[in-house]
Design a protein around this motif. Structure first.
Motif, PDB file in Angstrom:
ATOM      1  N   ALA A   1      -9.453  -9.260 -42.036  1.00  0.00           N
ATOM      2  CA  ALA A   1      -9.451 -10.650 -42.509  1.00  0.00           C
ATOM      3  C   ALA A   1     -10.707 -10.895 -43.331  1.00  0.00           C
ATOM      4  O   ALA A   1     -11.817 -10.548 -42.915  1.00  0.00           O
ATOM      5  CB  ALA A   1      -9.406 -11.616 -41.336  1.00  0.00           C
ATOM      6  N   THR A   2     -10.526 -11.498 -44.493  1.00  0.00           N
ATOM      7  CA  THR A   2     -11.645 -11.835 -45.356  1.00  0.00           C
ATOM      8  C   THR A   2     -11.595 -13.331 -45.663  1.00  0.00           C
ATOM      9  O   THR A   2     -10.657 -13.804 -46.311  1.00  0.00           O
ATOM     10  CB  THR A   2     -11.603 -11.016 -46.661  1.00  0.00           C
TER      11      THR A   2
ATOM     12  N   THR B   1     -19.028 -14.726 -47.253  1.00  0.00           N
ATOM     13  CA  THR B   1     -17.804 -14.138 -46.721  1.00  0.00           C
ATOM     14  C   THR B   1     -17.968 -13.814 -45.256  1.00  0.00           C
ATOM     15  O   THR B   1     -19.003 -13.288 -44.843  1.00  0.00           O
ATOM     16  CB  THR B   1     -17.440 -12.845 -47.481  1.00  0.00           C
ATOM     17  N   LEU B   2     -16.939 -14.144 -44.479  1.00  0.00           N
ATOM     18  CA  LEU B   2     -16.826 -13.683 -43.099  1.00  0.00           C
ATOM     19  C   LEU B   2     -15.710 -12.647 -43.091  1.00  0.00           C
ATOM     20  O   LEU B   2     -14.601 -12.929 -43.544  1.00  0.00           O
ATOM     21  CB  LEU B   2     -16.489 -14.825 -42.149  1.00  0.00           C
ATOM     22  N   THR B   3     -16.018 -11.481 -42.550  1.00  0.00           N
ATOM     23  CA  THR B   3     -15.031 -10.412 -42.467  1.00  0.00           C
ATOM     24  C   THR B   3     -14.792 -10.054 -41.013  1.00  0.00           C
ATOM     25  O   THR B   3     -15.737  -9.894 -40.237  1.00  0.00           O
ATOM     26  CB  THR B   3     -15.504  -9.164 -43.235  1.00  0.00           C
ATOM     27  N   ILE B   4     -13.519  -9.972 -40.659  1.00  0.00           N
ATOM     28  CA  ILE B   4     -13.126  -9.454 -39.344  1.00  0.00           C
ATOM     29  C   ILE B   4     -12.438  -8.138 -39.638  1.00  0.00           C
ATOM     30  O   ILE B   4     -11.360  -8.105 -40.256  1.00  0.00           O
ATOM     31  CB  ILE B   4     -12.185 -10.418 -38.603  1.00  0.00           C
ATOM     32  N   SER B   5     -13.061  -7.046 -39.226  1.00  0.00           N
ATOM     33  CA  SER B   5     -12.631  -5.733 -39.709  1.00  0.00           C
ATOM     34  C   SER B   5     -11.241  -5.339 -39.216  1.00  0.00           C
ATOM     35  O   SER B   5     -10.471  -4.716 -39.953  1.00  0.00           O
ATOM     36  CB  SER B   5     -13.650  -4.663 -39.302  1.00  0.00           C
ATOM     37  N   SER B   6     -10.922  -5.697 -37.983  1.00  0.00           N
ATOM     38  CA  SER B   6      -9.626  -5.353 -37.411  1.00  0.00           C
ATOM     39  C   SER B   6      -9.275  -6.445 -36.399  1.00  0.00           C
ATOM     40  O   SER B   6      -9.897  -6.511 -35.338  1.00  0.00           O
ATOM     41  CB  SER B   6      -9.673  -3.982 -36.743  1.00  0.00           C
ATOM     42  N   LEU B   7      -8.319  -7.273 -36.737  1.00  0.00           N
ATOM     43  CA  LEU B   7      -8.024  -8.446 -35.927  1.00  0.00           C
ATOM     44  C   LEU B   7      -7.516  -8.080 -34.541  1.00  0.00           C
ATOM     45  O   LEU B   7      -6.588  -7.278 -34.392  1.00  0.00           O
ATOM     46  CB  LEU B   7      -6.991  -9.323 -36.639  1.00  0.00           C
TER      47      LEU B   7
END
Lengths: 126, 107
Positions: B19-20, B72-78
Motif C-alpha cells: 500500500a502506498t 508517503t506512507l508505505t505498508i510493504s505487505s498488508l
C-alpha cells in the motif's frame, strides 16, 4: 503507564456550551502538552488545539478559535476543553491526547500524539 | 494555515499487497509530518512521526518517506489488521492539522 480518562457522553442543545474533562495519570502532568482532536460522524480527524499543562498556555485551530477554551487543574491532573455556542456540526467524538515528546521538544518535532483518551461523544440536537 | 491533501481517498487492496499512501502539503512542513491509523470504535494510533521514525511497537512493514510538501506512507505487505483509515498530520509553529484520510479497504 500513561492513561487519559475522559468524561462521559453529553447531549446538548444548539447554543449551549459543553465542558469536557481529560484526567491524566502515569506520568508527570506538567511535562507534556495535551491536544484535543474531534471526529464528526463520517468525517476525518480535526485538530482543535493544544495546551501546555505547565503554564496553561494554549493555541487553537483558527476555525474554532473564539468558541473554544482549554484550561488545566494541576491539583487534579485534569485538562478541560470548553466549547461554546454549540451547533449541530459540533456533534462528534472528542479525544484528548498527550504528545510523545516533552514540552521543550514539541517545537522541534511533529508534536505528535502518542497517548489518547477513550473519547467523549458530544451530541448537539434540538 | 497549511492544508494537507491525502490521496487516494480509498485504496482497495488484498492482504499481502503493498500500500502506498500520499500526503501533500500546501506549503513546506519541513520534517514535521506524522501518520496515524484509525479504526472504528478506537482511538487513533500513532504510526510514524518526523516523516520516517516509527513509533514504539509499530511493525517494520510501515515506513514513511518524503520531505517539504510530498510525503508517503508505505505498508510493504498488508496484514488483515492493517485495513483502516490513515491520516497524516503536520505541525506549523504551534498549529497542527490533519489530512482528510485514506481508507485502505479489503479488495
Amino acid at each position: 503507564q500513561v492513561q487519559l480518562v475522559q468524561s462521559g457522553a453529553e447531549v446538548k442543545k444548539p447554543g449551549d456550551s459543553v465542558k469536557l474533562s481529560c484526567k491524566a495519570s502515569g506520568y508527570t502532568f506538567t511535562s507534556h502538552h495535551i491536544h484535543w482532536v474531534r471526529q464528526a460522524p463520517g468525517q476525518g480527524l480535526e485538530w482543535m488545539g493544544i495546551i501546555n499543562p505547565d503554564d496553561g498556555g494554549s493555541r487553537y485551530a483558527p476555525i474554532i478559535e473564539g468558541r473554544v477554551t482549554m484550561t488545566r487543574d494541576t491539583s487534579t491532573s485534569t485538562i478541560y476543553m470548553e466549547l461554546s455556542s454549540l451547533r449541530s456540526e459540533d456533534t462528534a467524538m472528542y479525544y484528548c491526547g498527550r504528545t510523545l515528546v516533552g514540552l521543550r521538544y514539541c517545537i522541534t518535532t511533529s508534536c505528535q500524539i502518542q497517548h489518547w483518551g477513550q473519547g467523549t461523544l458530544v451530541t448537539v440536537s434540538s | 494555515e497549511i492544508v494537507l491533501t491525502q490521496s487516494p481517498a480509498t485504496l482497495s487492496l488484498s492482504p499481502g499487497e503493498r500500500a502506498t499512501l500520499s500526503c501533500r502539503a500546501s506549503q513546506s512542513v519541513s520534517n514535521y509530518l506524522a501518520w496515524y491509523q484509525h479504526k472504528p470504535g478506537q482511538a487513533p494510533r500513532l504510526l510514524i512521526y518526523d516523516v520516517f521514525t516509527r513509533a514504539i511497537g509499530i511493525p517494520a512493514r510501515f515506513s514513511g518517506s518524503g520531505s517539504g510538501t510530498n510525503f508517503t506512507l508505505t505498508i510493504s505487505s498488508l496484514e488483515p489488521e492493517d485495513f483502516a483509515v490513515y491520516y497524516c498530520q503536520e505541525r506549523n509553529n504551534w498549529l497542527l492539522s490533519f489530512g482528510g484520510g485514506t481508507k485502505v479497504e479489503i479488495k
